[in-house]
Design an enzyme around this catalytic site. Structure first.
Site, short mmCIF file in Angstrom:
data_model
loop_
_atom_site.label_atom_id
_atom_site.label_comp_id
_atom_site.label_asym_id
_atom_site.label_seq_id
_atom_site.Cartn_x
_atom_site.Cartn_y
_atom_site.Cartn_z
N ILE A 162 4.71 -4.77 11.73
CA ILE A 162 4.56 -5.87 12.70
C ILE A 162 5.77 -5.93 13.63
CG2 ILE A 162 3.98 -8.31 13.01
CD1 ILE A 162 3.05 -8.37 10.09
N ASP B 85 17.33 -2.43 11.46
CA ASP B 85 16.45 -2.01 10.37
C ASP B 85 17.22 -1.02 9.49
OD1 ASP B 85 12.99 -1.85 10.24
OD2 ASP B 85 14.22 -0.65 8.88
N ILE C 258 20.05 -6.05 6.34
CA ILE C 258 20.28 -7.48 6.65
C ILE C 258 21.13 -8.16 5.58
CG2 ILE C 258 18.24 -7.78 8.13
CD1 ILE C 258 16.93 -9.26 5.68
N THR D 281 4.58 -15.85 5.49
CA THR D 281 3.22 -15.40 5.16
C THR D 281 2.38 -16.52 4.56
OG1 THR D 281 2.01 -13.96 3.62
CG2 THR D 281 4.23 -14.56 2.97
N GLU E 218 0.76 -16.22 2.03
CA GLU E 218 0.79 -16.06 0.57
C GLU E 218 1.68 -17.11 -0.11
OE1 GLU E 218 0.99 -12.17 -1.10
OE2 GLU E 218 -0.12 -11.29 0.54
N TYR F 49 6.55 -11.07 -4.78
CA TYR F 49 6.67 -10.99 -3.32
C TYR F 49 6.54 -12.36 -2.68
CZ TYR F 49 5.00 -10.67 1.48
OH TYR F 49 4.82 -10.90 2.83
N ASP G 92 -7.76 -4.41 -11.85
CA ASP G 92 -7.34 -5.40 -10.87
C ASP G 92 -5.81 -5.52 -10.79
OD1 ASP G 92 -7.74 -7.28 -8.95
OD2 ASP G 92 -8.84 -8.69 -10.22
N HIS H 23 -3.85 -11.44 -9.14
CA HIS H 23 -4.49 -11.20 -7.84
C HIS H 23 -5.02 -12.50 -7.19
CE1 HIS H 23 -7.25 -8.13 -5.59
NE2 HIS H 23 -6.49 -8.83 -4.79
P1 NAD Z 1 6.75 -3.48 6.66
O1 NAD Z 1 6.97 -3.25 5.21
O2 NAD Z 1 5.81 -2.59 7.41
O3 NAD Z 1 8.15 -3.42 7.43
C1 NAD Z 1 9.32 -3.98 6.91
C2 NAD Z 1 10.50 -3.40 7.69
O4 NAD Z 1 11.69 -4.04 7.22
C3 NAD Z 1 10.71 -1.90 7.50
O5 NAD Z 1 10.96 -1.27 8.73
C4 NAD Z 1 11.93 -1.80 6.58
O6 NAD Z 1 12.69 -0.62 6.79
C5 NAD Z 1 12.69 -3.05 6.99
N1 NAD Z 1 13.60 -3.53 5.94
C6 NAD Z 1 13.29 -3.73 4.64
N2 NAD Z 1 14.38 -4.15 3.97
C7 NAD Z 1 15.39 -4.24 4.87
C8 NAD Z 1 16.75 -4.65 4.80
N3 NAD Z 1 17.31 -5.04 3.64
N4 NAD Z 1 17.49 -4.63 5.93
C9 NAD Z 1 16.95 -4.24 7.10
N5 NAD Z 1 15.67 -3.83 7.23
C10 NAD Z 1 14.90 -3.84 6.13
O7 NAD Z 1 6.31 -5.00 6.78
P2 NAD Z 1 5.29 -5.72 7.78
O8 NAD Z 1 3.91 -5.64 7.23
O9 NAD Z 1 5.56 -5.27 9.17
O10 NAD Z 1 5.77 -7.23 7.61
C11 NAD Z 1 6.83 -7.74 8.41
C12 NAD Z 1 7.08 -9.18 8.03
O11 NAD Z 1 5.89 -9.95 8.22
C13 NAD Z 1 7.48 -9.38 6.57
O12 NAD Z 1 8.48 -10.36 6.52
C14 NAD Z 1 6.20 -9.87 5.89
O13 NAD Z 1 6.50 -10.69 4.81
C15 NAD Z 1 5.55 -10.64 7.04
N6 NAD Z 1 4.08 -10.72 7.00
C16 NAD Z 1 3.32 -9.59 6.90
C17 NAD Z 1 1.92 -9.68 6.94
C18 NAD Z 1 1.05 -8.45 6.87
O14 NAD Z 1 -0.18 -8.58 6.80
N7 NAD Z 1 1.58 -7.25 6.91
C19 NAD Z 1 1.32 -10.93 7.08
C20 NAD Z 1 2.13 -12.07 7.15
C21 NAD Z 1 3.51 -11.95 7.14
O1 TDX Z 2 -5.64 0.03 -2.90
C1 TDX Z 2 -5.88 -1.18 -2.70
N1 TDX Z 2 -7.06 -1.71 -3.17
C2 TDX Z 2 -7.40 -3.02 -3.03
O2 TDX Z 2 -8.47 -3.45 -3.47
C3 TDX Z 2 -4.98 -2.05 -2.01
C4 TDX Z 2 -3.67 -1.52 -1.48
C5 TDX Z 2 -5.32 -3.37 -1.89
N2 TDX Z 2 -6.48 -3.86 -2.39
C6 TDX Z 2 -6.81 -5.30 -2.20
C7 TDX Z 2 -5.72 -6.26 -2.66
C8 TDX Z 2 -5.88 -7.42 -1.69
O3 TDX Z 2 -6.87 -8.32 -2.20
O4 TDX Z 2 -6.95 -5.52 -0.80
C9 TDX Z 2 -6.40 -6.78 -0.41
C10 TDX Z 2 -5.31 -6.55 0.63
O5 TDX Z 2 -4.23 -5.93 -0.04
P1 TDX Z 2 -2.85 -5.57 0.70
O6 TDX Z 2 -3.15 -4.73 1.90
O7 TDX Z 2 -1.91 -5.05 -0.33
O8 TDX Z 2 -2.41 -7.00 1.27
P2 TDX Z 2 -2.13 -8.41 0.55
O9 TDX Z 2 -1.78 -8.26 -0.86
O10 TDX Z 2 -3.27 -9.32 0.93
O11 TDX Z 2 -0.79 -8.85 1.36
C11 TDX Z 2 -0.69 -8.65 2.79
O12 TDX Z 2 -0.92 -9.84 3.49
C12 TDX Z 2 0.08 -10.84 3.44
C13 TDX Z 2 0.67 -8.06 3.17
O13 TDX Z 2 0.91 -6.87 2.45
C14 TDX Z 2 1.78 -9.06 2.96
O14 TDX Z 2 3.02 -8.51 3.41
C15 TDX Z 2 1.45 -10.29 3.76
O15 TDX Z 2 2.42 -11.28 3.52
#
Ligand code: NAD
Ligand code: TDX
Length: 339
Positions: A12, A33, A60, A125, A127, A153, A275, A279
């Site tokens: 993101i 990063d 960070i 998030t 979550e 997490y 599972d 979950h």
């Molecule tokens: P990601 O895992 O793809 O990216 C995380 C980035 O942070 C990476 O580039 C990693 O190198 C960097 N990082 C990790 N530890 C670090 C540290 N100690 N110092 C500096 N950099 C560091 O994650 P994402 O899916 O892009 O999520 C970004 C943010 O959004 C997170 O805070 C996550 O909790 C939040 N978020 C994600 C989702 C989702 O669906 N992916 C949804 C809601 C909120």
């Molecule tokens: O192999 C898989 N099989 C499966 O059934 C994986 C990787 C996931 N799943 C399920 C678990 C969850 O119900 O799919 C759903 C989505 O899983 P993830 O992609 O791991 O996301 P989730 O656990 O919902 O969390 C995500 O959304 C909120 C992000 O990873 C978080 O960083 C964010 O905060």
């Protein structure tokens, strides 16, 4: 204006950097990063040479490196995306989640206190609210829903949120928090549901669905999340939490089937596996506050967003093939080998 984006080499954060550079060419964007397994400098290759962009490899949690950066850049806004973000990894080993997600956030805010900033925005998030039951489709997470986490997490993200609010109340730090639902789109690391299923389909590998695949997530296209964060950090009220989501709830199994069909692969690839521990059943955001206060609404419909996302993974195979050919193999074997 100088904006520090932490975690900008991840999913993101990188999309957010592209958004800022496209929409605000007059702003300076500094990405911090540490390039963990989830960070990829190649994601930023098209912007690395821009005069108003700087990449800094730093953790960070490293107070000296962060202090030096603040002294050099005198940032106006900090947007904290840097985090350990994968629930399954947090179940294997919570330690690094506590360190980066909680202590890292505190370290950034301490630098903000010392140097003075206009806004510290924490990317959180949905979550943190725990989950909702499947038989109550009338229930949604609002900003008043109590924090009630399920995984290491989400607990680490909730801990960070509480600290952010405490720094506002105790020290007057100008903060805001966004709590978004599940994102999807380009550059998402292939350990997450949608890119994992796309990659496995393209390799004709089994599609590991946890449990019965009935868990529900509320999916939002990443650009819509980026636009929401941009609005909140510039115009959102200080000290406030804003939920971000698009009322797009889908069961995991339906997402996996949709990906199979889009890639013309048989549903027989679907394999039900043990599972995830603890979950969460259903996430569903009520985004009324951000709509009312800031006029935000999602712009990308799921049908269009998922099509764009699948096309992106087809057109950018080298990006994710490179990732899954390395350390990821060991991770995959450990998580899915005997599942
Ligand atoms: P990601 O895992 O793809 O990216 C995380 C980035 O942070 C990476 O580039 C990693 O190198 C960097 N990082 C990790 N530890 C670090 C540290 N100690 N110092 C500096 N950099 C560091 O994650 P994402 O899916 O892009 O999520 C970004 C943010 O959004 C997170 O805070 C996550 O909790 C939040 N978020 C994600 C989702 C989702 O669906 N992916 C949804 C809601 C909120
Ligand atoms: O192999 C898989 N099989 C499966 O059934 C994986 C990787 C996931 N799943 C399920 C678990 C969850 O119900 O799919 C759903 C989505 O899983 P993830 O992609 O791991 O996301 P989730 O656990 O919902 O969390 C995500 O959304 C909120 C992000 O990873 C978080 O960083 C964010 O905060």
């Amino acid at each position: 204006m100088t904006i520090i984006v932490t975690g900008g080499a991840g999913f993101i954060g990188s999309n957010f950097i592209f958004y800022l550079l496209d929409h605000y060419p007059e702003d300076r964007v500094v990405c911090v990063d540490s390039l963990t397994y989830a960070g990829n400098l190649s994601t930023l290759k098209n912007v690395l040479d821009k005069p108003n962009f700087r990449f800094v490899k730093a953790d960070i949690c490293d107070d000296k490196a962060i202090a030096q950066l603040f002294a050099e850049e005198k940032p106006d806004i900090i947007v904290n995306f840097a985090a350990e973000s994968h629930v399954d990894r947090s179940i294997e080993d919570p330690t690094v989640f506590l360190k980066t997600n909680i202590l890292g956030t505190a370290n950034l805010m301490d630098a903000c206190r010392k140097y003075g900033i206009q806004r510290f925005h924490q990317v959180s998030t949905d979550e943190v609210y725990g989950d909702l039951p499947l038989d109550r489709p009338d229930l949604f997470f609002t900003e008043e829903t109590p924090i009630h986490t399920s995984s290491p997490y989400s607990s680490s993200k909730a801990g960070a949120d509480l600290l952010v609010l405490a720094y506002h109340r105790t020290f007057g730090l100008p903060v805001s928090i966004s709590r978004c639902s599940n994102n999807y789109g380009p550059y998402q690391f292939p350990e997450k549901l949608i890119p994992l299923m796309i990659a496995n389909c393209l390799h004709d590998k089994p599609l590991p669905v946890y449990g019965e695949g009935l868990n529900v997530r509320d999916w939002l296209y990443v650009d819509d999340h980026c636009r929401a964060i941009d609005l909140i950090m510039r115009h959102g009220r200080v000290g406030e939490v804003y939920n971000v989501g698009g009322h797009n709830e889908m069961r995991n199994i339906d997402i996996v089937k949709l990906i199979c069909h889009a890639l013309d692969k048989p549903e027989s690839l679907i394999t039900y596996v043990t599972d995830r521990k603890g979950h969460d059943m259903r996430y569903a955001i009520d985004p009324e506050k951000i709509h009312r206060e800031l006029g935000w609404l999602p712009e990308t419909r799921f049908e269009d967003g998922i099509k764009k996302t699948i096309e992106w993974y087809l057109d950018n195979r080298e990006w994710w093939e490179e990732i899954i050919s390395g350390e990821y193999q060991k991770y995959y074997e450990k998580m899915y080998g005997n599942r």
